[in-house]
Design an enzyme around this catalytic site. Structure first.
Site, PDB file in Angstrom:
ATOM      1  N   LEU A 156       0.829  -1.205   0.000  1.00  0.00           N
ATOM      2  CA  LEU A 156       0.000   0.000   0.000  1.00  0.00           C
ATOM      3  C   LEU A 156       0.865   1.257   0.000  1.00  0.00           C
ATOM      4  O   LEU A 156       1.906   1.314   0.665  1.00  0.00           O
ATOM      5  CB  LEU A 156      -0.926   0.005   1.210  1.00  0.00           C
ATOM      6  CG  LEU A 156      -2.036  -1.051   1.201  1.00  0.00           C
ATOM      7  CD1 LEU A 156      -2.790  -1.027   2.519  1.00  0.00           C
ATOM      8  CD2 LEU A 156      -2.982  -0.815   0.046  1.00  0.00           C
TER       9      LEU A 156
ATOM     10  N   GLY B 105       1.814  -9.416   6.061  1.00  0.00           N
ATOM     11  CA  GLY B 105       2.063  -8.700   7.313  1.00  0.00           C
ATOM     12  C   GLY B 105       2.152  -7.228   7.023  1.00  0.00           C
ATOM     13  O   GLY B 105       2.529  -6.820   5.919  1.00  0.00           O
ATOM     14  N   GLY B 106       1.784  -6.392   8.011  1.00  0.00           N
ATOM     15  CA  GLY B 106       1.787  -4.959   7.760  1.00  0.00           C
ATOM     16  C   GLY B 106       0.846  -4.628   6.616  1.00  0.00           C
ATOM     17  O   GLY B 106      -0.305  -5.058   6.596  1.00  0.00           O
ATOM     18  N   ASP B 107       1.349  -3.872   5.650  1.00  0.00           N
ATOM     19  CA  ASP B 107       0.523  -3.500   4.484  1.00  0.00           C
ATOM     20  C   ASP B 107       1.022  -4.191   3.216  1.00  0.00           C
ATOM     21  O   ASP B 107       0.793  -3.704   2.105  1.00  0.00           O
ATOM     22  CB  ASP B 107       0.511  -1.983   4.294  1.00  0.00           C
ATOM     23  CG  ASP B 107       1.910  -1.406   4.082  1.00  0.00           C
ATOM     24  OD1 ASP B 107       2.881  -1.978   4.631  1.00  0.00           O
ATOM     25  OD2 ASP B 107       2.054  -0.391   3.376  1.00  0.00           O
ATOM     26  N   GLU B 108       1.661  -5.337   3.362  1.00  0.00           N
ATOM     27  CA  GLU B 108       2.177  -6.080   2.216  1.00  0.00           C
ATOM     28  C   GLU B 108       1.304  -7.303   1.937  1.00  0.00           C
ATOM     29  O   GLU B 108       0.971  -8.067   2.846  1.00  0.00           O
ATOM     30  CB  GLU B 108       3.619  -6.523   2.463  1.00  0.00           C
ATOM     31  CG  GLU B 108       4.283  -7.136   1.242  1.00  0.00           C
ATOM     32  CD  GLU B 108       5.734  -7.491   1.488  1.00  0.00           C
ATOM     33  OE1 GLU B 108       6.573  -7.148   0.643  1.00  0.00           O
ATOM     34  OE2 GLU B 108       6.035  -8.088   2.528  1.00  0.00           O
TER      35      GLU B 108
END
Length: 228
Positions: free
Chosen positions: A103, A143-146
């Site tokens: 993102l 994980g995170g925005d990946e």
């Protein structure tokens, strides 16, 4: 004991023997039927228990391989599916695409709107990815925005148009959050996998392509801003 007595006993024995054999056979048959029914019940009970255990194992595997926030595969589940796809590619001599999406500006959403808004963006983006990919494709949040997508059996000749369409489709509908729209934009990178591919190398190549795309977009934005 005279002969008449012997004849009478003989006749009684002859009459009694068939009745005894019939009763014995009936008893044996009844006992055998009961024993068989008991074995069948035990077998069914064992199968039911086995089915329940297998269902529990599948449920646990699903939990272990599912991202809690988005409901997509997590990294563990995605890597398993990727290895399976590579094994299948080796047998069937086919290929496909491994895509990484990240993102754009996600940190600013968290900073200015809070983590609840950030979580909503991640769920919304994940749903968009799942909606605009095929049923045979595997979509994961790493994980995170990946995020990652495995496009099984995709033709490399149409790889770039597919990724471009996916990028446009997922950014078409921004998330409405507390009465205002939050932009959802992402950078995509992909690599083609074949029977000879290595999972680690695939992820590295797709990740590098994604960051190159992100950097190119940032450079274009800065150029347009400076030109204005």
């Amino acid at each position: 004991m005279n002969n008449s007595h012997l004849e009478l006993l003989k006749k009684l024995a002859e009459e009694f023997q068939p009745r005894t054999d019939a009763n014995t056979r009936a008893t044996v048959e009844t006992e055998s039927t009961d024993a068989f029914a008991t074995l069948v019940d035990l077998a069914r009970d064992m199968q039911d228990r086995l089915d329940q255990q297998q269902n529990r194992i599948r449920q646990l595997e699903q939990l272990v391989e599912t991202d809690e926030l988005t409901g997509l595969y997590n990294r563990r589940g995605f890597l398993r599916r990727t290895r399976e796809a590579l094994s299948r590619a080796a047998r069937q001599k086919d290929c496909g695409l491994l895509v990484i999406a990240d993102l754009d500006g996600f940190k600013e959403i968290n900073d200015f709107h809070g983590h609840a808004a950030g979580d909503a963006v991640l769920r919304h983006f994940g749903q968009n990815l799942r909606t605009h990919t095929r049923a045979d494709d595997f979509v994961a949040r790493f994980g995170g925005d990946e995020f990652a997508i495995l496009m099984v059996g995709s033709n490399p000749d149409i790889a770039k148009p597919r990724i471009q369409d996916l990028e446009k489709a997922t950014a078409r509908f921004p998330l409405i959050w507390q009465g205002s729209g939050l932009p959802i934009r992402a950078s995509f990178g992909f690599t083609i996998y074949t029977a000879q591919s290595d999972v680690t190398e695939l992820l590295k190549n797709a990740d590098s392509a994604m960051y190159a795309n992100k950097h190119a977009k940032r450079s274009r934005t800065e150029s347009n801003h400076n030109a204005a």
